[in-house]
Scaffold this motif. Structure first.
Motif, PDB file in Angstrom:
ATOM      1  N   GLN A 216      25.691 -16.988 -24.841  1.00  0.00           N
ATOM      2  CA  GLN A 216      26.892 -16.811 -24.036  1.00  0.00           C
ATOM      3  C   GLN A 216      26.546 -16.538 -22.585  1.00  0.00           C
ATOM      4  N   PHE A 217      25.476 -15.782 -22.372  1.00  0.00           N
ATOM      5  CA  PHE A 217      25.041 -15.495 -21.005  1.00  0.00           C
ATOM      6  C   PHE A 217      24.600 -16.766 -20.297  1.00  0.00           C
ATOM      7  N   VAL A 218      23.844 -17.601 -20.984  1.00  0.00           N
ATOM      8  CA  VAL A 218      23.390 -18.853 -20.361  1.00  0.00           C
ATOM      9  C   VAL A 218      24.585 -19.738 -20.028  1.00  0.00           C
ATOM     10  N   ALA A 219      25.555 -19.798 -20.939  1.00  0.00           N
ATOM     11  CA  ALA A 219      26.743 -20.615 -20.667  1.00  0.00           C
ATOM     12  C   ALA A 219      27.528 -20.072 -19.478  1.00  0.00           C
ATOM     13  N   ASN A 220      27.702 -18.753 -19.429  1.00  0.00           N
ATOM     14  CA  ASN A 220      28.431 -18.155 -18.306  1.00  0.00           C
ATOM     15  C   ASN A 220      27.686 -18.333 -16.992  1.00  0.00           C
ATOM     16  N   ALA A 221      26.358 -18.126 -17.032  1.00  0.00           N
ATOM     17  CA  ALA A 221      25.576 -18.301 -15.806  1.00  0.00           C
ATOM     18  C   ALA A 221      25.636 -19.749 -15.322  1.00  0.00           C
ATOM     19  N   SER A 222      25.576 -20.690 -16.248  1.00  0.00           N
ATOM     20  CA  SER A 222      25.670 -22.099 -15.854  1.00  0.00           C
ATOM     21  C   SER A 222      27.024 -22.395 -15.221  1.00  0.00           C
ATOM     22  N   HIS A 223      28.072 -21.812 -15.805  1.00  0.00           N
ATOM     23  CA  HIS A 223      29.411 -22.037 -15.244  1.00  0.00           C
ATOM     24  C   HIS A 223      29.533 -21.413 -13.856  1.00  0.00           C
ATOM     25  N   GLU A 224      29.031 -20.189 -13.708  1.00  0.00           N
ATOM     26  CA  GLU A 224      29.135 -19.513 -12.417  1.00  0.00           C
ATOM     27  C   GLU A 224      28.326 -20.228 -11.343  1.00  0.00           C
ATOM     28  N   LEU A 225      27.178 -20.779 -11.719  1.00  0.00           N
ATOM     29  CA  LEU A 225      26.369 -21.508 -10.738  1.00  0.00           C
ATOM     30  C   LEU A 225      26.947 -22.887 -10.444  1.00  0.00           C
ATOM     31  N   ARG A 226      27.572 -23.491 -11.426  1.00  0.00           N
ATOM     32  CA  ARG A 226      28.099 -24.837 -11.221  1.00  0.00           C
ATOM     33  C   ARG A 226      29.301 -24.827 -10.284  1.00  0.00           C
ATOM     34  N   ARG A 256      31.831 -23.745   5.407  1.00  0.00           N
ATOM     35  CA  ARG A 256      32.270 -23.500   4.040  1.00  0.00           C
ATOM     36  C   ARG A 256      31.156 -23.822   3.034  1.00  0.00           C
ATOM     37  N   ALA A 257      30.360 -24.837   3.322  1.00  0.00           N
ATOM     38  CA  ALA A 257      29.222 -25.143   2.453  1.00  0.00           C
ATOM     39  C   ALA A 257      28.186 -24.032   2.495  1.00  0.00           C
ATOM     40  N   LEU A 258      27.961 -23.461   3.695  1.00  0.00           N
ATOM     41  CA  LEU A 258      27.037 -22.326   3.802  1.00  0.00           C
ATOM     42  C   LEU A 258      27.559 -21.114   3.039  1.00  0.00           C
ATOM     43  N   ALA A 259      28.867 -20.899   3.079  1.00  0.00           N
ATOM     44  CA  ALA A 259      29.443 -19.778   2.329  1.00  0.00           C
ATOM     45  C   ALA A 259      29.237 -19.970   0.827  1.00  0.00           C
ATOM     46  N   ALA A 260      29.402 -21.224   0.356  1.00  0.00           N
ATOM     47  CA  ALA A 260      29.144 -21.493  -1.060  1.00  0.00           C
ATOM     48  C   ALA A 260      27.668 -21.269  -1.402  1.00  0.00           C
ATOM     49  N   GLY A 261      26.778 -21.645  -0.479  1.00  0.00           N
ATOM     50  CA  GLY A 261      25.352 -21.391  -0.713  1.00  0.00           C
ATOM     51  C   GLY A 261      25.031 -19.908  -0.748  1.00  0.00           C
ATOM     52  N   GLU A 262      25.695 -19.122   0.113  1.00  0.00           N
ATOM     53  CA  GLU A 262      25.488 -17.677   0.089  1.00  0.00           C
ATOM     54  C   GLU A 262      25.958 -17.076  -1.235  1.00  0.00           C
ATOM     55  N   LEU A 267      24.506 -14.658  -6.387  1.00  0.00           N
ATOM     56  CA  LEU A 267      24.517 -14.744  -7.850  1.00  0.00           C
ATOM     57  C   LEU A 267      23.086 -14.766  -8.406  1.00  0.00           C
ATOM     58  N   ILE A 268      22.214 -15.548  -7.785  1.00  0.00           N
ATOM     59  CA  ILE A 268      20.822 -15.610  -8.253  1.00  0.00           C
ATOM     60  C   ILE A 268      20.146 -14.256  -8.082  1.00  0.00           C
ATOM     61  N   ALA A 269      20.402 -13.585  -6.953  1.00  0.00           N
ATOM     62  CA  ALA A 269      19.822 -12.257  -6.750  1.00  0.00           C
ATOM     63  C   ALA A 269      20.330 -11.269  -7.788  1.00  0.00           C
ATOM     64  N   ALA A 270      21.625 -11.357  -8.116  1.00  0.00           N
ATOM     65  CA  ALA A 270      22.164 -10.466  -9.145  1.00  0.00           C
ATOM     66  C   ALA A 270      21.549 -10.756 -10.508  1.00  0.00           C
ATOM     67  N   GLY A 394      33.806 -10.643  -6.464  1.00  0.00           N
ATOM     68  CA  GLY A 394      32.845 -10.132  -7.427  1.00  0.00           C
ATOM     69  C   GLY A 394      32.216 -11.238  -8.245  1.00  0.00           C
ATOM     70  N   LEU A 395      31.036 -10.934  -8.773  1.00  0.00           N
ATOM     71  CA  LEU A 395      30.308 -11.900  -9.585  1.00  0.00           C
ATOM     72  C   LEU A 395      30.435 -11.612 -11.075  1.00  0.00           C
ATOM     73  N   GLY A 396      31.002 -10.487 -11.447  1.00  0.00           N
ATOM     74  CA  GLY A 396      31.087 -10.113 -12.853  1.00  0.00           C
ATOM     75  C   GLY A 396      29.786  -9.592 -13.418  1.00  0.00           C
ATOM     76  N   LEU A 397      28.862  -9.161 -12.551  1.00  0.00           N
ATOM     77  CA  LEU A 397      27.560  -8.662 -12.999  1.00  0.00           C
ATOM     78  C   LEU A 397      27.297  -7.229 -12.579  1.00  0.00           C
ATOM     79  N   GLY A 398      28.176  -6.646 -11.777  1.00  0.00           N
ATOM     80  CA  GLY A 398      27.901  -5.318 -11.225  1.00  0.00           C
ATOM     81  C   GLY A 398      27.688  -4.257 -12.286  1.00  0.00           C
ATOM     82  N   LEU A 399      28.657  -4.076 -13.180  1.00  0.00           N
ATOM     83  CA  LEU A 399      28.536  -3.052 -14.206  1.00  0.00           C
ATOM     84  C   LEU A 399      27.518  -3.434 -15.273  1.00  0.00           C
TER      85      LEU A 399
END
Length: 462
Positions: A216-226, A256-262, A267-270, A394-399
């Motif tokens: 489930q984590f891999v699926a969620n991470a793939s969705h969040e990165l996609r 806007r593309a730079l904002a998406a890259g940020e 997300l990768i750092a989290a 939020g990224l959904g990873l804080g807590l």
């Protein structure tokens, strides 16, 4: 050279097969069989020895004859009054002629009695020796038969005892990552083997839950990165296909593309922080939990001002052992979550200190009402209370990161929903060991003296 080599290999293979046939593999079943046989033979041998001595005690004893004062001879066993007996019967009585019988011609009556006593003694000794010899022969034959039978019985009993282990082994070989839902479900008496099977089932349950959470984590991470990748690609494609694009529109698309890259970078750092927290702490160092919270709050002061959230901090000395960087990330995530998911004009209270010798960090915030049954989901990766909250950045990873870091430090994480809305989270670290407590205290005092004073602060100031 090849033919002799093949012949040598063939001879070696045959010798190996013969050796394996003659010397069986030392399995647990074989060892248990040998143990059962050894115990049985030792017990049988002791029983035969005891039986032999008991029978020997009950048979007449072969002793030398002696002569009494009256000139008669007998055994050393005597009856009351000095009359000699053997086997409970007086020898004189046994050898005396019957009443009314005329004396037989031959030796004198005394000599006849002595000869009779000698014959009785020899007969008794012969019966005793013959009985003991026959007992030894028959016992030896029975011992040999039972020795052979004990091997077969021991092999069968060892197999019966090890049958649950074979069931567990077969299940372990059959179950794979795709069939972790299967269970052994052992039946029978509640003994150690059933406990082993139940423990294995519990292990399978934990592995199944871990694998499902990982998938489930891999699926969620793939969705969040996609999502940011698709947004970034769409922006660039639209800008390139626009034949009437101006410098301003292209600049906007690039920003806007730079904002998406940020967003991807955050997300990768989290994700890296989450993986580091789940990996555990390799080296424990003394740090001040209050100082870590102060450093995290300093970076979030502007965010609190933009959202109109009032932050009240009471940070005392809180010595603990662990990874200072992970501890600061824990404090930063708790504070950021309290500020980000709050209401305009809301309140955030952050407290750090010591309680019963243990460092603690408590963060309380106002905000929307959180159903108690949904509280556990917030500490899972990519789990949000509702889709609308995802728009707050939020990224959904804080807590989830907070939970992983607390578990890596062996800290207790407690979260309670507030009836008026918001959340109260407290992290209590374990006390430092006695041998390093004083060194930790000294280092924390030095760190507290070097950082800015934040014993009690309020943002924004009223």
């Amino acid at each position: 050279m090849s033919a002799p080599a093949r012949g040598g290999e063939q001879i070696g293979g045959v010798a190996g097969e013969l050796l394996r046939f003659l010397v069986p593999r030392r399995t647990v079943r074989l060892r248990l069989t040998l143990l059962y046989v050894g115990l049985f033979l030792a017990s049988a041998a002791c029983l035969l020895v005891i039986t032999y001595f008991l029978v020997a005690q009950q048979l007449p004893q072969p002793v030398m004859l002696r002569t009494t004062g009256s000139g008669t001879a007998g055994t050393s066993q005597s009856a009351p009054g000095g009359e000699l007996v053997i086997g409970g019967t007086s020898i004189a009585t046994a050898c005396a002629p019957l009443p009314g019988t005329p004396p037989a011609p031959g030796p004198a009556p005394g000599q006849q009695l002595s000869n009779c006593q000698q014959l009785v003694e020899q007969a008794a000794a012969g019966v005793r020796n013959g009985t003991l010899d026959q007992l030894l022969i028959e016992s030896g034959v029975a011992f040999g038969i039972m020795a052979v039978a004990s091997v077969g019985l021991g092999w069968l009993m060892a197999g019966r005892v090890l049958r649950p282990l074979r069931t567990i082994t077969a299940a372990a070989r059959r179950i794979s990552a795709r069939s972790l839902h299967q269970r052994i479900a052992m039946t029978g008496p509640d003994d150690e083997l059933k406990e082993l099977g139940d423990t294995f089932d519990q292990l399978l349950g934990r592995l199944d839950a871990s694998f499902r959470a990982q998938r489930q984590f891999v699926a969620n991470a793939s969705h969040e990165l996609r999502t940011p990748l698709a947004r970034q690609r769409t922006l660039l494609e639209v800008a390139l296909r626009d034949r009437h694009a101006t410098n301003a529109s292209l600049r906007t698309a690039c920003e806007r593309a730079l904002a998406a890259g940020e967003q991807q970078e955050r997300l990768i750092a989290a994700l890296l922080t989450l993986a580091r927290g789940e990996r555990g702490v390799e080296e424990f160092e003394p740090f001040d939990l209050g100082g870590a919270a102060a450093g995290a709050l300093a970076a979030l002061r502007g965010e609190a001002g933009r959202r109109g959230v009032t932050v009240t901090a009471d940070l005392g000395e809180a010595p603990a052992l662990g990874d200072p960087r992970l501890a600061e990330r824990l404090a930063a995530n708790l504070a950021d979550n309290a500020i980000r998911y709050n209401e305009p004009g809301g309140q955030v209270e952050i407290t750090a200190g010591r309680r019963d010798g243990r460092a603690f960090l408590a963060v309380t915030n106002t905000g929307p009402v959180i159903p108690p049954d949904q509280l556990g989901r917030l500490f899972q990766p990519f789990q949000r209370l509702d889709p609308g909250r995802a728009g707050r950045g939020g990224l959904g990873l804080g807590l989830a990161i907070v939970s992983a870091i607390a578990a890596a430090h062996g800290a207790d994480l407690r979260a309670v929903t507030r009836a008026a809305g918001g959340l109260a989270v407290e992290v209590v670290f374990p006390p430092p060991p006695a041998e390093t407590a004083q060194r930790t205290e000294d280092r924390v005092r030095a760190m507290a003296a070097a950082r800015p004073t934040m014993a009690l602060c309020r943002w924004p100031r009223s």
